[in-house]
Structures are given as C-alpha cells and as structure tokens.
Design an enzyme around this catalytic site. Structure first.
Site, PDB file in Angstrom:
ATOM      1  N   GLY A 110      21.005  12.711 -18.111  1.00 60.36           N
ATOM      2  CA  GLY A 110      22.107  12.561 -19.050  1.00 60.36           C
ATOM      3  C   GLY A 110      23.202  11.680 -18.499  1.00 60.36           C
ATOM      4  O   GLY A 110      23.031  10.473 -18.345  1.00 60.36           O
ATOM      5  N   MET A 129      33.487  19.710 -13.964  1.00 60.87           N
ATOM      6  CA  MET A 129      33.944  18.342 -13.669  1.00 60.87           C
ATOM      7  C   MET A 129      35.472  18.306 -13.645  1.00 60.87           C
ATOM      8  O   MET A 129      36.130  17.831 -14.572  1.00 60.87           O
ATOM      9  CB  MET A 129      33.357  17.378 -14.693  1.00 60.87           C
ATOM     10  N   THR A 130      36.015  18.800 -12.561  1.00 58.53           N
ATOM     11  CA  THR A 130      37.451  18.973 -12.416  1.00 58.53           C
ATOM     12  C   THR A 130      38.099  17.706 -11.856  1.00 58.53           C
ATOM     13  O   THR A 130      38.706  17.708 -10.784  1.00 58.53           O
ATOM     14  CB  THR A 130      37.759  20.194 -11.540  1.00 58.53           C
ATOM     15  N   ASP A 140      39.228  13.356 -13.497  1.00 66.81           N
ATOM     16  CA  ASP A 140      39.417  12.509 -14.688  1.00 66.81           C
ATOM     17  C   ASP A 140      40.289  13.169 -15.755  1.00 66.81           C
ATOM     18  O   ASP A 140      40.143  12.889 -16.943  1.00 66.81           O
ATOM     19  CB  ASP A 140      38.074  12.117 -15.310  1.00 66.81           C
ATOM     20  N   TRP A 143      27.296  10.204 -18.739  1.00 69.30           N
ATOM     21  CA  TRP A 143      28.131   9.658 -19.813  1.00 69.30           C
ATOM     22  C   TRP A 143      27.329   8.771 -20.758  1.00 69.30           C
ATOM     23  O   TRP A 143      27.425   8.884 -21.980  1.00 69.30           O
ATOM     24  CB  TRP A 143      29.288   8.874 -19.198  1.00 69.30           C
ATOM     25  N   THR A 144      26.487   7.902 -20.207  1.00 68.09           N
ATOM     26  CA  THR A 144      25.782   6.914 -21.029  1.00 68.09           C
ATOM     27  C   THR A 144      24.646   7.512 -21.843  1.00 68.09           C
ATOM     28  O   THR A 144      24.442   7.142 -23.007  1.00 68.09           O
ATOM     29  CB  THR A 144      25.241   5.787 -20.137  1.00 68.09           C
ATOM     30  N   ASP A 193       0.809  -1.223   0.000  1.00 65.74           N
ATOM     31  CA  ASP A 193       0.000   0.000   0.000  1.00 65.74           C
ATOM     32  C   ASP A 193       0.840   1.269   0.000  1.00 65.74           C
ATOM     33  O   ASP A 193       0.287   2.369  -0.034  1.00 65.74           O
ATOM     34  CB  ASP A 193      -0.932   0.007   1.213  1.00 65.74           C
ATOM     35  N   GLU A 207      27.395  15.406 -21.790  1.00 61.20           N
ATOM     36  CA  GLU A 207      28.816  15.152 -22.014  1.00 61.20           C
ATOM     37  C   GLU A 207      29.050  14.715 -23.470  1.00 61.20           C
ATOM     38  O   GLU A 207      29.031  13.523 -23.745  1.00 61.20           O
ATOM     39  CB  GLU A 207      29.307  14.089 -21.038  1.00 61.20           C
ATOM     40  N   TYR A 208      29.289  15.667 -24.466  1.00 62.83           N
ATOM     41  CA  TYR A 208      29.477  17.087 -24.224  1.00 62.83           C
ATOM     42  C   TYR A 208      28.811  17.845 -25.367  1.00 62.83           C
ATOM     43  O   TYR A 208      28.868  17.390 -26.512  1.00 62.83           O
ATOM     44  CB  TYR A 208      30.959  17.424 -24.175  1.00 62.83           C
TER      45      TYR A 208
END
Length: 396
Positions: free
Chosen positions: A132, A238-239, A241, A134-135, A105, A175-176
């Site tokens: 969104g 995205m600072t 990678d 990466w994928t 319920d 991205e991106y």
C-alpha cells in the site's frame, strides 16, 4: 449395568479420539518489545541506500523487524511494486551484504536476494512485506470488497517459491480506510478489520501481521481499530506529518511530529500523545501500539521568526521534495536551535525546519515505555545518519 458400561465405553472411545487428534500449535508469543524500521524499495536509486547499508549503519543488529515497502495493491490483489529493484537487478560486489556480486546464475537478485543474505547473518531479524502506502492505497477499496481473495493473493505472493522463507509476515499500510488520503475511501468502519481477519486466517497464527494507522484522531474514529487490533501483532501509529508547509498550520511554522502540545500549537490533537490516547480510548491495548518516528524534517522558507508560529512564504527546498529533507542532511546543514513539544527545530538563514534528534527520540522512547506501549518504528531507514544515530536512540 450394561447401559452404564456402554456409556463408559463410548466415553473412553471419545477420549481416545480427542487424544489422537493433533491439536494446533499455540500461537507464538510476539509480545516482546519491538523496534521496526521501513526499508523502501526505491532507496537504492537516487538515495543510494542499499540493503548492505542496513548492516553498515548498525540497523540490522538493532531492529527486531524490517518492513519492506511497498508492494502494490491492484485489481483487488497484492502485487510486486518494482520487480527490477525487488528481485531482478544484479547487485555488484561493492553493494552486496556479503561482498559477493550477483551473476547470471544467481537465482534471486535485487533487494530480495540481499535481504536473504542479511537474514542469514541476522537470523532473529523478522522481515515483513508492506503493501500500500500513500501511492497505492487506492487499491484497498477494491480489495476490501473481497478480503478473502485479497488475502489469498497476498499469501501466494509473500510465499512465492522464488523467495520462499524470506518474509515472516505482512504489513498493511492503507492510507486511509473509510477516510481520505490521496483518494477517499467509503468502505465502512469494518473494512479494515475484515481485511486483517482474512489475512490472519490466510497466513496463520505464527505469522506476523501488522497495520499502519493514521496519526489524525479524526481518521482514527472512522474505522473500528479495536477490532483491527484483535487480528494483528501491532498497529503502527504514524505519529508524524502533523504539520508542514501548506498544511493546516495556517502557513506558519510548526513542528511536524511533536510528542506533546505546546502553547500556540495550531491543533492541540496533533501530537503523539493525542494519537496514542485516542487509540487507547478506542479500545486498542497499549501492547498493540507502536509509536512512529520520522527520520526526516519538514521545513519552510521566507520565515520571520526563530520559534514556532512564525510566518513563511512557502516550503523550503529539499533534495527529493519541497518542504522535506533527510535527518542526515539537516543535522549537518541546519543543526537544531531549540526544542518544543518534545521535538526539535532549527533556523538557518531564512529557513525553518523541524525534525527529531537522538535526544528527542530518546524522549519518545521514554514516553512509549511509560505508557507500556509495544515499541517504536521508523519511517524510513535511509534518512538516518551513517552512524545510525536516530535508530540507536530508538533502541535505548
């Protein structure tokens, strides 16, 4: 005299009409410091990190904003990523925010039901639905062809009656735009600003609208981020990678998220400072920029040197992906052995890892404050230690 009287009467009527017409409420002031964190939809599966853990680790009381990742972008519209995890899965009492189990319920189950409970306990916590990633970023190309349609679909989904009132706005993680990620986009420099303009119009001035932006300065130049900044509460840089096993580091070890350049860095523009400087040079106000911190490390194996720049044979093994591991695992298994460029690195056996620690996070926070930036965000919460050490450092 009669003409003057008539003119005066008309002016009085016009004034009365203006006073009678309700004026739109001013947009709320969202300029206070921000500490945001991403909660991933899949965290409750193999990672065993649930919404209840956002409270248990202390994150709920430290965060100003929680970003739920990700909704998908498909057919030019916003959509639910994993309906079972999002709002269908019954949550057991031991995994629940309030200790109460879902039953047949329970009108709203899954992560959304738990987020509603979390928000009831922490009413000042703002929750955004992020779309969104990466994928699913390839879907933005079609969405950009009709941004108004996209925005209408997003608002209808975010404000769906089943979870109405849960979300305070929307986050776009493309991205991106006009550049390459998993796929390449050629929508043009104005595609993202047009999309954000449509989202702002659809959601209204009172909603929180944000967007993630690349750390790569070349990708930043492919889009009009100054125009984009005019439509959002902030842009999340995205600072992290910048480097990893098999990346442009040339097969040599390099920290994936340096704050600043250091002697021998493979690319001098691959630092937090360079990304922020580029955004400011493009005309983005400092008050619209968040610095990102990764709650994970990137690693190499077969390494021949203790400091950055050593050769390696490939990515180190990781729990979920080669070359990556959560901070909570690394800090126990491969503790830091040095720092460089404002981040940490660690050597254990033949493996070399780079990741941020509470100390280096505090250094990045000090930098953000010195530049009068809006704040910081974390990708993503499940990587932190059980005591929330990284987020506590980001909170100051």
């Amino acid at each position: 005299m009669r003409i003057r009287s008539a003119v005066l009467a008309l002016l009085l009527l016009a004034l009365a009409a203006c006073q009678a017409t309700p004026r739109p409420a001013p947009a709320p002031d969202h300029r206070s410091s921000v500490l945001a964190g991403y909660y991933t939809e899949w965290a409750g599966y193999g990672r065993g990190y649930r919404v209840a853990d956002v409270e248990a680790t202390g994150a709920a009381r430290r965060l100003t904003h929680l970003l739920y990742a990700f909704g998908k972008v498909d057919g030019g519209e916003c959509g639910v990523g994993d309906a079972w995890a999002a709002y269908q899965k019954p949550i057991a009492a031991m995994d629940s925010v309030d200790g109460a189990a879902d039953d047949a319920d329970t009108p709203l189950r899954g992560n959304f039901g738990q987020l509603r409970k979390l928000k009831a306990t922490y009413p000042d916590l703002k929750i955004l639905w992020s779309f969104g990633g990466w994928t699913w970023s390839s879907g933005f190309t079609e969405a950009a062809r009709d941004p108004e349609r996209f925005a209408r679909s997003c608002r209808a989904l975010v404000e769906d009656p089943r979870w109405a009132g849960l979300f305070d706005g929307i986050d776009v993680d493309w991205e991106y735009p006009n550049a390459c990620g998993l796929t390449c986009d050629t929508s043009g420099r104005e595609a993202l600003p047009r999309m954000l303009t449509a989202l702002r119009a659809a959601f209204g001035a009172g909603a929180v609208v944000t967007a993630a932006v690349p750390g790569d300065v070349t990708k930043l130049r492919a889009t009009d981020y100054r125009a984009a900044a005019g439509q959002v509460d902030w842009l999340s840089a995205m600072t992290y990678d910048y480097f990893g096993a098999g990346s442009a580091s040339g097969g040599r070890t390099a920290p994936h998220s340096p704050l600043s350049a250091y002697p021998g860095i493979p690319r001098t523009t691959s630092t937090t400072e360079s990304t922020v400087n580029e955004l400011l040079a493009l005309g983005v106000p400092a008050s619209k920029v968040l610095v990102g911190v990764g709650f994970y490390g990137r690693g190499w194996t077969g390494v021949n040197g203790a400091t950055p720049g050593g050769t390696a044979t490939g990515p180190a093994p990781g729990t979920y992906e080669k070359g990556m591991e959560d901070y909570k695992v690394l800090v126990a298994r491969c503790p830091p052995t040095g720092t460089i460029g404002g981040t940490a690195y660690a050597v254990c056996g033949s493996q070399w890892w780079s990741y941020d620690t509470p100390s280096t996070v505090r250094g990045k926070l000090a930098y953000a404050k010195s530049q009068k930036l809006r704040g910081m965000f974390a990708w993503e919460l499940s990587g932190d230690s059980r005591d929330g050490a990284l987020l506590a450092a980001a909170a100051g």
